[in-house]
Design a protein around this motif. Structure first.
Motif, PDB file in Angstrom:
ATOM      1  N   TRP A  62      -1.535   7.813 -18.882  1.00 36.63           N
ATOM      2  CA  TRP A  62      -2.410   7.483 -20.010  1.00 36.63           C
ATOM      3  C   TRP A  62      -3.441   8.593 -20.201  1.00 36.63           C
ATOM      4  O   TRP A  62      -3.690   9.044 -21.317  1.00 36.63           O
ATOM      5  CB  TRP A  62      -3.106   6.140 -19.766  1.00 36.63           C
ATOM      6  CG  TRP A  62      -4.068   5.750 -20.835  1.00 36.63           C
ATOM      7  CD1 TRP A  62      -3.750   5.337 -22.091  1.00 36.63           C
ATOM      8  CD2 TRP A  62      -5.487   5.758 -20.748  1.00 36.63           C
ATOM      9  NE1 TRP A  62      -4.903   5.071 -22.795  1.00 36.63           N
ATOM     10  CE2 TRP A  62      -5.984   5.321 -21.994  1.00 36.63           C
ATOM     11  CE3 TRP A  62      -6.398   6.083 -19.738  1.00 36.63           C
ATOM     12  CZ2 TRP A  62      -7.341   5.204 -22.252  1.00 36.63           C
ATOM     13  CZ3 TRP A  62      -7.740   5.959 -20.000  1.00 36.63           C
ATOM     14  CH2 TRP A  62      -8.206   5.527 -21.245  1.00 36.63           C
ATOM     15  N   VAL A  67      -2.175   3.852 -28.213  1.00 36.69           N
ATOM     16  CA  VAL A  67      -2.106   4.194 -26.802  1.00 36.69           C
ATOM     17  C   VAL A  67      -3.459   3.981 -26.113  1.00 36.69           C
ATOM     18  O   VAL A  67      -3.522   3.584 -24.954  1.00 36.69           O
ATOM     19  CB  VAL A  67      -1.649   5.663 -26.635  1.00 36.69           C
ATOM     20  CG1 VAL A  67      -1.759   6.089 -25.197  1.00 36.69           C
ATOM     21  CG2 VAL A  67      -0.228   5.827 -27.111  1.00 36.69           C
ATOM     22  N   GLY A  83      -4.226   1.401 -22.444  1.00 43.00           N
ATOM     23  CA  GLY A  83      -4.649   2.192 -21.284  1.00 43.00           C
ATOM     24  C   GLY A  83      -6.031   1.780 -20.816  1.00 43.00           C
ATOM     25  O   GLY A  83      -6.275   1.612 -19.617  1.00 43.00           O
ATOM     26  N   LEU A 129       2.189   1.130 -24.033  1.00 42.25           N
ATOM     27  CA  LEU A 129       1.911   2.562 -23.907  1.00 42.25           C
ATOM     28  C   LEU A 129       3.169   3.367 -24.211  1.00 42.25           C
ATOM     29  O   LEU A 129       3.116   4.413 -24.858  1.00 42.25           O
ATOM     30  CB  LEU A 129       1.416   2.883 -22.491  1.00 42.25           C
ATOM     31  CG  LEU A 129      -0.014   2.457 -22.180  1.00 42.25           C
ATOM     32  CD1 LEU A 129      -0.289   2.540 -20.693  1.00 42.25           C
ATOM     33  CD2 LEU A 129      -0.989   3.341 -22.940  1.00 42.25           C
ATOM     34  N   VAL A 135      -9.761   6.833 -10.368  1.00 43.36           N
ATOM     35  CA  VAL A 135      -8.677   6.222  -9.603  1.00 43.36           C
ATOM     36  C   VAL A 135      -8.023   5.099 -10.405  1.00 43.36           C
ATOM     37  O   VAL A 135      -6.826   4.841 -10.287  1.00 43.36           O
ATOM     38  CB  VAL A 135      -9.212   5.678  -8.256  1.00 43.36           C
ATOM     39  CG1 VAL A 135      -8.099   5.071  -7.441  1.00 43.36           C
ATOM     40  CG2 VAL A 135      -9.855   6.792  -7.472  1.00 43.36           C
ATOM     41  N   SER A 136      -8.824   4.413 -11.235  1.00 45.10           N
ATOM     42  CA  SER A 136      -8.297   3.267 -11.975  1.00 45.10           C
ATOM     43  C   SER A 136      -7.413   3.669 -13.149  1.00 45.10           C
ATOM     44  O   SER A 136      -6.606   2.884 -13.619  1.00 45.10           O
ATOM     45  CB  SER A 136      -9.447   2.416 -12.523  1.00 45.10           C
ATOM     46  OG  SER A 136     -10.351   2.103 -11.508  1.00 45.10           O
ATOM     47  N   MET A 137      -7.610   4.894 -13.633  1.00 43.80           N
ATOM     48  CA  MET A 137      -6.901   5.331 -14.825  1.00 43.80           C
ATOM     49  C   MET A 137      -5.417   5.552 -14.547  1.00 43.80           C
ATOM     50  O   MET A 137      -5.078   6.191 -13.567  1.00 43.80           O
ATOM     51  CB  MET A 137      -7.496   6.678 -15.218  1.00 43.80           C
ATOM     52  CG  MET A 137      -7.945   6.781 -16.618  1.00 43.80           C
ATOM     53  SD  MET A 137      -8.518   8.453 -16.858  1.00 43.80           S
ATOM     54  CE  MET A 137     -10.204   8.306 -16.380  1.00 43.80           C
ATOM     55  N   PRO A 138      -4.543   5.033 -15.397  1.00 43.88           N
ATOM     56  CA  PRO A 138      -3.136   5.419 -15.231  1.00 43.88           C
ATOM     57  C   PRO A 138      -2.988   6.914 -15.550  1.00 43.88           C
ATOM     58  O   PRO A 138      -3.480   7.364 -16.591  1.00 43.88           O
ATOM     59  CB  PRO A 138      -2.406   4.584 -16.284  1.00 43.88           C
ATOM     60  CG  PRO A 138      -3.356   3.512 -16.694  1.00 43.88           C
ATOM     61  CD  PRO A 138      -4.731   4.069 -16.485  1.00 43.88           C
ATOM     62  N   LEU A 160     -13.445   5.187 -11.755  1.00 44.27           N
ATOM     63  CA  LEU A 160     -12.724   5.179 -13.023  1.00 44.27           C
ATOM     64  C   LEU A 160     -11.528   6.109 -12.938  1.00 44.27           C
ATOM     65  O   LEU A 160     -10.448   5.805 -13.431  1.00 44.27           O
ATOM     66  CB  LEU A 160     -13.651   5.604 -14.170  1.00 44.27           C
ATOM     67  CG  LEU A 160     -14.653   4.542 -14.629  1.00 44.27           C
ATOM     68  CD1 LEU A 160     -15.587   5.117 -15.684  1.00 44.27           C
ATOM     69  CD2 LEU A 160     -13.932   3.327 -15.189  1.00 44.27           C
ATOM     70  N   ALA A 180       2.076  -0.845 -15.008  1.00 46.09           N
ATOM     71  CA  ALA A 180       1.897  -0.048 -16.217  1.00 46.09           C
ATOM     72  C   ALA A 180       2.781   1.193 -16.148  1.00 46.09           C
ATOM     73  O   ALA A 180       3.402   1.589 -17.142  1.00 46.09           O
ATOM     74  CB  ALA A 180       0.434   0.338 -16.388  1.00 46.09           C
ATOM     75  N   THR A 202      -5.775  -1.520 -19.028  1.00 44.20           N
ATOM     76  CA  THR A 202      -5.256  -1.329 -17.674  1.00 44.20           C
ATOM     77  C   THR A 202      -6.349  -0.793 -16.762  1.00 44.20           C
ATOM     78  O   THR A 202      -6.580  -1.292 -15.660  1.00 44.20           O
ATOM     79  CB  THR A 202      -4.085  -0.326 -17.688  1.00 44.20           C
ATOM     80  OG1 THR A 202      -3.152  -0.714 -18.679  1.00 44.20           O
ATOM     81  CG2 THR A 202      -3.397  -0.272 -16.336  1.00 44.20           C
ATOM     82  N   MET A 203      -7.038   0.233 -17.253  1.00 41.75           N
ATOM     83  CA  MET A 203      -8.064   0.870 -16.449  1.00 41.75           C
ATOM     84  C   MET A 203      -9.156  -0.127 -16.083  1.00 41.75           C
ATOM     85  O   MET A 203      -9.586  -0.198 -14.929  1.00 41.75           O
ATOM     86  CB  MET A 203      -8.664   2.045 -17.211  1.00 41.75           C
ATOM     87  CG  MET A 203      -9.655   2.831 -16.413  1.00 41.75           C
ATOM     88  SD  MET A 203     -10.065   4.361 -17.238  1.00 41.75           S
ATOM     89  CE  MET A 203     -11.482   3.863 -18.144  1.00 41.75           C
ATOM     90  N   SER A 247     -10.759  -3.352  -8.150  1.00 43.00           N
ATOM     91  CA  SER A 247     -11.177  -2.436  -7.080  1.00 43.00           C
ATOM     92  C   SER A 247     -12.629  -2.697  -6.686  1.00 43.00           C
ATOM     93  O   SER A 247     -12.957  -2.749  -5.497  1.00 43.00           O
ATOM     94  CB  SER A 247     -11.057  -0.975  -7.511  1.00 43.00           C
ATOM     95  OG  SER A 247      -9.815  -0.721  -8.068  1.00 43.00           O
ATOM     96  N   GLN A 253      -1.584  -1.317 -11.892  1.00 46.12           N
ATOM     97  CA  GLN A 253      -1.371   0.089 -12.224  1.00 46.12           C
ATOM     98  C   GLN A 253       0.107   0.468 -12.098  1.00 46.12           C
ATOM     99  O   GLN A 253       0.661   1.157 -12.965  1.00 46.12           O
ATOM    100  CB  GLN A 253      -2.217   0.956 -11.301  1.00 46.12           C
ATOM    101  CG  GLN A 253      -2.642   2.239 -11.961  1.00 46.12           C
ATOM    102  CD  GLN A 253      -3.654   2.995 -11.119  1.00 46.12           C
ATOM    103  OE1 GLN A 253      -3.714   2.823  -9.907  1.00 46.12           O
ATOM    104  NE2 GLN A 253      -4.433   3.836 -11.759  1.00 46.12           N
ATOM    105  N   VAL A 309      -7.916  -2.670 -13.461  1.00 48.31           N
ATOM    106  CA  VAL A 309      -7.803  -2.019 -12.153  1.00 48.31           C
ATOM    107  C   VAL A 309      -9.194  -1.764 -11.573  1.00 48.31           C
ATOM    108  O   VAL A 309      -9.469  -2.043 -10.397  1.00 48.31           O
ATOM    109  CB  VAL A 309      -7.023  -0.687 -12.284  1.00 48.31           C
ATOM    110  CG1 VAL A 309      -7.050   0.079 -10.973  1.00 48.31           C
ATOM    111  CG2 VAL A 309      -5.594  -0.949 -12.698  1.00 48.31           C
ATOM    112  N   PHE A 310     -10.077  -1.277 -12.425  1.00 41.47           N
ATOM    113  CA  PHE A 310     -11.463  -0.989 -12.038  1.00 41.47           C
ATOM    114  C   PHE A 310     -12.137  -2.261 -11.513  1.00 41.47           C
ATOM    115  O   PHE A 310     -12.761  -2.265 -10.452  1.00 41.47           O
ATOM    116  CB  PHE A 310     -12.184  -0.448 -13.279  1.00 41.47           C
ATOM    117  CG  PHE A 310     -13.598   0.002 -13.056  1.00 41.47           C
ATOM    118  CD1 PHE A 310     -13.883   1.032 -12.178  1.00 41.47           C
ATOM    119  CD2 PHE A 310     -14.637  -0.591 -13.765  1.00 41.47           C
ATOM    120  CE1 PHE A 310     -15.187   1.460 -11.995  1.00 41.47           C
ATOM    121  CE2 PHE A 310     -15.946  -0.170 -13.587  1.00 41.47           C
ATOM    122  CZ  PHE A 310     -16.222   0.865 -12.706  1.00 41.47           C
TER     123      PHE A 310
END
Lengths: 298, 313
Positions: free
Chosen positions: B146, A265, A269, A251, B140-143, B138, A231, A272-273, A280, A228, A276-277
């Motif tokens: 973005w 875009v 994104g 991005l 928390v994961s989102m930039p 989700l 990014a 990335t999400m 986690s 994150q 990261v998800f």
């Protein structure tokens, strides 16, 4: 052979299967969320490993006649501002994100873990001094320290990795320090000392293995943080050079076309999400599996 | 209590000195000669020399640091290389805008996140709980940036087109009216809201297992009273800490949000300064944001001790 097959079909519960599975693996598989995380992370690793072979097009091949085209049958996720294939770029981007995450987490581990062990084990002045440095690093809101470092070191992928690595140092140091403090009072440490073991031996043999579990959990979560942060740095133009298909970079480039071609875009994104998800979820699952006391504490 | 506050303030001082030292040192990180970097590519050797003297770079290291600190304590953080406006002046104009953004986001994040957390804790493993947890993860994961860009595309193009409107529903950039705040606040509040929802859930679940909750239920107390009077009051302490810590994170996140929405705050100032290699501005803004962060944490610490009678000081 036959008996084991029969057993596993009649008892489909994972926990009851005949396979000898470590309790950790069993606990991870029991949580649906952790399995989801494991699947996402594995696909991420797979794509990173095989990007050059599974990417449908050359990620770097510009084709201005296809610039900013939306998804089509040939280009499943559409084309970017120079007509390059989005999907192929995203796949190569996964490699960069993975490398970036692993190296920066490695930097955090290599510096933070020894700092934490030394602070926790030796206490007093050493502890105070190390914790002072840690407090200073934590005085910057997460991303800000990275921005400051990269702004002054000069924007490049290497510097972004170093900056993100530095961000995770205080987190490891604190974590390891607190588990070292609780471990050094244990009887086995006292016993080792009574037998004449030196500090270094005790640290290596008795303290380090015991702080490993929380460190592994934290590293999984830290991968998410690193991806994150990368990014964000890429988006601010502080990461890799413009043509590198890093997600944050994509991005930043796509930002100018947000109204006319939002797909440029959208996908980096989402990627990335998702990464990261996944990390986690896996990290949470690992923590629950390795330390049942903490279950549901986040 | 007074003793505790004084002691806590004293502990903050070395941290602040360290922060200023890092920011001061950062100028030494500039590859090559900082005076040359500040003066620009086309500067004459005489001009570079005058810049060096101006910055005190010809002085010994500790003299430089003390001069820098002395000036800063008098509110002099130098001038912008680009606009020649004093750094303090630039920050004074822009800081309130960033604070507004962060505070409004924090308010909405708490106002929505905490009730969600309570609801999921009282019905653990229900669809509401699972749903809000996935949603929170989700979030928390989102930039942040973005999410901001996606909101822009949605409210300025996709939704108006679907509704047959000619213009954007909310102005995508700038500041001034409440409409300008809708998108930046949503983008900034999302992850904070998610974290607060999850923390509230965890704290509530822990408190709900306490003996006094069982006692309250056993004596026939209404469930809503058990939740709000007995459980929430006790769960609120760690939640307040999280809210406080979130404020600092929001200040950092504002850097990204302000860039996306061209919100004229400190974050935007910082990013512009980075693009133009305006080092005095970079140092000033980073220092101010870090100061705000340290002070918030300090206030949270004190508030926590004040609210929780079990804490000894």
């Amino acid at each position: 052979m036959t008996t084991s097959v029969q057993l596993s079909t009649s008892e489909p519960e994972i926990g009851e299967s005949r396979f000898t599975m470590s309790p950790t693996v069993r606990n991870i598989l029991r949580s649906r969320m952790a399995v989801l995380g494991l699947i996402i992370v594995s696909s991420f690793l797979f794509i990173s490993a095989f990007a050059p072979w599974i990417a449908p097009h050359d990620y770097d091949l510009a084709n201005l006649s296809m610039a900013r085209q939306g998804p089509s049958s040939e280009y499943i996720l559409g084309n970017d501002e120079l007509g390059r294939d989005m999907l192929s770029r995203l796949m190569h981007g996964a490699r960069i994100s993975l490398m970036l995450g692993v190296i920066s987490v490695g930097i955090g581990l290599a510096v933070g873990v020894p700092m934490g062990i030394i602070a926790g084990y030796f206490g007093r002045l050493v502890d105070n001094f190390i914790m002072w440095i840690i407090d200073i690093m934590l005085a910057f809101p997460s991303i800000l320290l990275a921005i400051l470092l990269v702004a002054f070191l000069g924007p490049s992928l290497e510097n972004a990795i170093i900056a993100i690595g530095i961000l995770s140092i205080p987190i490891y140091a604190r974590l390891v320090r607190s588990s070292t403090i609780s471990n050094k009072e244990e009887l086995f440490v006292e016993a080792a000392r009574a037998l004449g073991a030196g500090n270094f031996y005790i640290l290596r043999r008795h303290i380090f293995p015991n702080v490993l579990a929380p460190v592994i959990v934290q590293s999984t979560l830290q991968m998410a943080v690193a991806i994150q942060a990368a990014a964000a740095l890429g988006f601010l133009g502080l990461g890799a050079p413009p043509d590198v298909p890093e997600w944050g970079n994509m991005l930043q480039k796509g930002r100018n076309y947000i109204f006319s071609a939002p797909h440029i875009v959208l996908y980096p994104g989402l990627a990335t999400m998702l990464a990261v998800f996944g990390f986690s979820l896996l990290g949470d699952g690992l923590r629950d599996a390795l330390d049942p006391r903490l279950r549901g504490s986040r | 209590m007074t003793n505790f506050i004084i002691r806590r303030l004293l502990i903050a001082i070395p941290t602040l000195i360290g922060v200023s030292f890092i920011v001061f040192l950062s100028l030494r990180l500039v590859p090559g000669d900082p005076a040359r970097a500040l003066a620009g590519e086309l500067a004459t050797p005489e001009y570079i020399a005058s810049v060096r003297e101006n910055l005190g770079l010809d002085q010994p290291f500790f003299v430089q640091y003390t001069t820098y600190m002395g000036r800063m304590l008098q509110g002099d953080m130098g001038r912008s290389v680009r606009s020649r406006i004093p750094v303090t002046e630039e920050i004074r104009i822009r800081l309130p805008r960033t604070l507004t953004l962060a505070l409004v986001s924090l308010f909405f994040a708490a106002a929505i996140g905490i009730p969600i957390g309570i609801a999921s804790a009282t019905r653990p493993n229900s669809w509401l709980d699972t749903g809000s947890m996935i949603f929170a993860l989700l979030g928390v994961s989102m930039p942040i940036f973005w999410l901001g860009l996606m909101l822009m595309a949605f409210f300025a193009v996709i939704l108006p087109r679907a509704l047959g409107l000619s213009g954007p529903i909310f102005p995508p950039t700038g500041s001034g009216t409440w409409q300008h705040m809708v998108m930046p606040v949503t983008a900034l509040a999302a992850s904070s809201m998610a974290i607060q929802a999850r923390m509230t859930r965890a704290c509530m679940l822990e408190v709900l297992q306490q003996d006094y909750i069982r006692t309250a239920r056993a004596k026939g107390q209404r469930e809503s009273l058990v939740i709000y009077r007995h459980a929430l009051r006790n769960a609120l302490l760690p939640i307040i800490t999280i809210i406080g810590l979130q404020f600092g994170t929001l200040l950092g996140g504002a850097v990204l949000t302000e860039t996306v929405f061209a919100w004229p705050g400190v974050g935007r100032l910082l990013v512009d300064a980075i693009t133009h290699r305006d080092y005095p501005i970079i140092q000033g803004t980073v220092l101010v944001i870090a100061l705000g962060f340290v002070l918030t944490n300090l206030i949270v610490d004190i508030l926590y001790a004040y609210l929780d009678p079990r804490i000894q000081y």
